[in-house]
Design a protein around this motif. Structure first.
Motif, PDB file in Angstrom:
ATOM      1  N   ILE A   1       0.868  -1.173   0.000  1.00  0.00           N
ATOM      2  CA  ILE A   1       0.000   0.000   0.000  1.00  0.00           C
ATOM      3  C   ILE A   1       0.905   1.224   0.000  1.00  0.00           C
ATOM      4  O   ILE A   1       1.676   1.440   0.941  1.00  0.00           O
ATOM      5  N   LYS A   2       0.860   1.985  -1.069  1.00  0.00           N
ATOM      6  CA  LYS A   2       1.718   3.158  -1.206  1.00  0.00           C
ATOM      7  C   LYS A   2       0.921   4.402  -0.832  1.00  0.00           C
ATOM      8  O   LYS A   2      -0.151   4.662  -1.392  1.00  0.00           O
TER       9      LYS A   2
ATOM     10  N   LYS B   1      -2.781   0.605  -4.178  1.00  0.00           N
ATOM     11  CA  LYS B   1      -2.440  -0.771  -3.837  1.00  0.00           C
ATOM     12  C   LYS B   1      -1.710  -1.377  -5.018  1.00  0.00           C
ATOM     13  O   LYS B   1      -2.144  -1.259  -6.157  1.00  0.00           O
ATOM     14  N   ARG B   2      -0.568  -2.004  -4.732  1.00  0.00           N
ATOM     15  CA  ARG B   2       0.233  -2.611  -5.788  1.00  0.00           C
ATOM     16  C   ARG B   2       0.712  -3.979  -5.334  1.00  0.00           C
ATOM     17  O   ARG B   2       0.977  -4.192  -4.150  1.00  0.00           O
ATOM     18  N   LYS B   3       0.812  -4.880  -6.289  1.00  0.00           N
ATOM     19  CA  LYS B   3       1.376  -6.190  -5.996  1.00  0.00           C
ATOM     20  C   LYS B   3       2.857  -6.170  -6.339  1.00  0.00           C
ATOM     21  O   LYS B   3       3.250  -5.739  -7.421  1.00  0.00           O
TER      22      LYS B   3
ATOM     23  N   TYR C   1       7.885   5.919 -19.752  1.00  0.00           N
ATOM     24  CA  TYR C   1       7.150   4.652 -19.826  1.00  0.00           C
ATOM     25  C   TYR C   1       7.350   3.852 -18.535  1.00  0.00           C
ATOM     26  O   TYR C   1       6.382   3.358 -17.932  1.00  0.00           O
ATOM     27  N   PHE C   2       8.605   3.735 -18.109  1.00  0.00           N
ATOM     28  CA  PHE C   2       8.869   2.954 -16.902  1.00  0.00           C
ATOM     29  C   PHE C   2       8.458   3.699 -15.642  1.00  0.00           C
ATOM     30  O   PHE C   2       8.083   3.071 -14.648  1.00  0.00           O
TER      31      PHE C   2
ATOM     32  N   THR D   1       5.949   1.700 -13.217  1.00  0.00           N
ATOM     33  CA  THR D   1       6.402   1.303 -11.877  1.00  0.00           C
ATOM     34  C   THR D   1       6.145   2.365 -10.819  1.00  0.00           C
ATOM     35  O   THR D   1       6.590   2.208  -9.679  1.00  0.00           O
ATOM     36  N   ASP D   2       5.445   3.427 -11.186  1.00  0.00           N
ATOM     37  CA  ASP D   2       5.254   4.553 -10.281  1.00  0.00           C
ATOM     38  C   ASP D   2       6.607   5.101  -9.810  1.00  0.00           C
ATOM     39  O   ASP D   2       6.787   5.453  -8.648  1.00  0.00           O
ATOM     40  N   SER D   3       7.570   5.110 -10.729  1.00  0.00           N
ATOM     41  CA  SER D   3       8.917   5.667 -10.505  1.00  0.00           C
ATOM     42  C   SER D   3       9.681   4.972  -9.381  1.00  0.00           C
ATOM     43  O   SER D   3      10.590   5.545  -8.783  1.00  0.00           O
ATOM     44  N   GLU D   4       9.364   3.717  -9.104  1.00  0.00           N
ATOM     45  CA  GLU D   4       9.975   3.048  -7.952  1.00  0.00           C
ATOM     46  C   GLU D   4      11.433   2.671  -8.180  1.00  0.00           C
ATOM     47  O   GLU D   4      12.146   2.373  -7.223  1.00  0.00           O
ATOM     48  N   PHE D   5      11.884   2.679  -9.429  1.00  0.00           N
ATOM     49  CA  PHE D   5      13.294   2.379  -9.679  1.00  0.00           C
ATOM     50  C   PHE D   5      14.168   3.599  -9.427  1.00  0.00           C
ATOM     51  O   PHE D   5      15.399   3.511  -9.464  1.00  0.00           O
TER      52      PHE D   5
END
Length: 484
Positions: free
Chosen positions: A250-251, A258-260, A407-408, A412-416
């Motif tokens: 849960i972000k 909610k993300r898996k 795109y990424f 990924t919601d900028s998680e990288f």
């Protein structure tokens, strides 16, 4: 004046203690909103322990849900708190007294102890299993080494602990070694998303534990730090093994998502790995080479009569960078003039100021970006490409880079990327690492392409057809090309 001086001294003392101990005390509201709902039906089944208790905010509020006539017995049998700081232990005792616990009883179960050095093993011999809920100290070994007041902690990182990078990681590995089955940790989000700083602890720890759930904060929850944190709900596996597993995250930022998340041991159990998989798997056969920074040293070695106007990356007045003129030889003149792009590693917070590649002249009105003092990764950075490609080709690279990056970020919601700073911006500001910049540039297959393929690539970029563009890159650079 004396009062002001006293307040300043108190403020400095508190700041120094936070730095020395890596402490960030948890608001009670965090416990009540995010942790209590997970444990409220199990209160009598466990011994509730916090080995880094501070004022007790992660455990003592449990007493509100125990009838007053039962609280003393419950406290004696179910609550144990420890902290290295005497003052915090005393405050935790006073907080327990507020819940109706007699002082002598509170002192029995709330103790001063360095639990990283001396784990309270007696807890393991009690009748009920331990459930550890904690917000451990965060203190990165790189900081510890550089500051005299924290160097005493270097002894923690000797022997079997020498491969770990932070005090919170030692807390986790201590619980692993003592067989604790259930834990709830508030820890830096680099545990899930970090690279070298967290690869070892994730690999070692997640062989034994799974993450049942995680709450990821992209907003400030501690008063005195912008450290990005997560609440991880850990459960010990029946059989230790390296395996792929998934959990719900849960972000919480400007909204709630909610993300898996699926963690894979082959990627050191790192979350949000799509971007890194792309840049490592689909590197071009003949990648462009990337170099960063135009430095004073290089200018000094290449003095000449040719004038170039640059900005000084180390001289920013809050609105703009200082412009200066340098005089260089033909070799450096050509190098600067023929490389028209810079890297913005840091989001500004505005829609048109996101991390990416940009034209130097278009943004700054000059031809170069000079580093006159220290190199900072968050400054605009002049990008140099080898072999030399035309300015038109650099614009194609720029558009390609920004298209794939966005795109990424969307996927990924900028998680990288690394969260830089909490703010009121339209989006959470992020930092893009220079290795990530290099990796993405090296997926650009320009040197591998025939003329007709280059035209097709340009067409995909111009139309912003990202799905087909990704497919094209995978066929040219990845395993799929072997099947053609």
């Amino acid at each position: 004046m004396d009062t002001i001086d006293t307040n300043i001294k108190i403020h400095k003392t508190l700041n120094n203690k936070r730095r020395i101990y890596g402490e960030h005390l948890t608001p009670i509201e965090i416990f009540k909103e995010f942790i209590l709902p997970e444990i409220k039906d199990k209160l009598h089944r466990y011994i509730w322990v916090d080995l880094f208790a501070g004022k007790g905010n992660l455990i003592l509020p449990i007493l509100e849900y125990i009838p007053e006539e039962e609280r003393v017995d419950f406290f004696k049998n179910h609550i144990f708190l420890f902290d290295i700081q005497k003052e915090l232990v005393e405050q935790a005792i006073q907080n327990a007294i507020k819940y109706g616990i007699p002082e002598e009883v509170a002192k029995e179960n709330i103790q001063q102890r360095d639990t990283i050095k001396g784990y309270p093993r007696f807890l393991l011999n009690l009748e009920l299993p331990v459930y550890h809920i904690t917000n451990p100290p965060y203190l990165y070994i790189g900081y510890i080494v550089k500051h005299r007041e924290t160097q005493k902690y270097l002894e923690y990182f000797k022997g079997e602990n020498e491969k770990y990078q932070d005090l919170y990681q030692l807390a986790l590995i201590n619980d692993l070694r003592h067989g604790i089955e259930k834990m709830i940790y508030i820890i830096p989000s680099n545990f899930l998303f970090g690279f070298s700083v967290s690869n070892r602890i994730r690999t070692d720890f997640l062989k034994y534990y799974t993450i049942r759930k995680a709450i990821i904060f992209e907003k400030e929850i501690f008063e005195h730090t912008g450290t990005n944190v997560i609440i991880c709900f850990f459960e010990r596996k029946e059989v230790p093994k390296y395996e792929v597993f998934s959990f719900e995250g849960i972000k919480i930022g400007k909204d709630i998502q909610k993300r898996k998340y699926t963690l894979d041991p082959k990627n050191h159990y790192r979350a949000g790995n799509d971007f890194e998989e792309f840049i490592s798997t689909y590197r071009a056969d003949k990648p462009l080479k990337v170099k960063y920074y135009l430095t004073v040293e290089e200018v000094e070695k290449n003095k000449g009569d040719l004038e170039i106007e640059v900005i000084d990356a180390n001289a920013y007045n809050g609105k703009e960078y200082k412009r200066i003129k340098i005089y260089v030889n033909e070799k450096l003149y050509r190098k600067i003039k023929s490389n028209i792009l810079f890297v913005r590693t840091l989001d500004t917070g505005s829609p048109d100021g996101r991390a990416g590649l940009y034209k130097i002249r278009e943004v700054f009105g000059v031809d170069g970006i000079l580093v006159t003092k220290a190199k900072y990764r968050t400054h605009p950075i002049h990008l140099f490409i080898e072999p030399e490609i035309s300015t038109e080709e650099q614009v194609i690279l720029m558009d390609y880079f920004n298209l794939i990056l966005e795109y990424f970020r969307e996927k990924t919601d900028s998680e990288f990327m690394t969260t830089y700073k909490y703010s009121s911006s339209e989006y959470t500001r992020k930092y893009l690492g220079l290795l990530q910049v290099k990796g993405l540039i090296q997926t650009f297959p320009w040197l591998n392409l025939r003329d007709e393929e280059r035209e097709h690539l340009k067409d995909l970029i111009r139309k912003k057809n990202v799905d087909e563009l990704i497919s094209f890159i995978k066929k040219k650079n990845g395993r799929e090309r072997l099947e053609l």
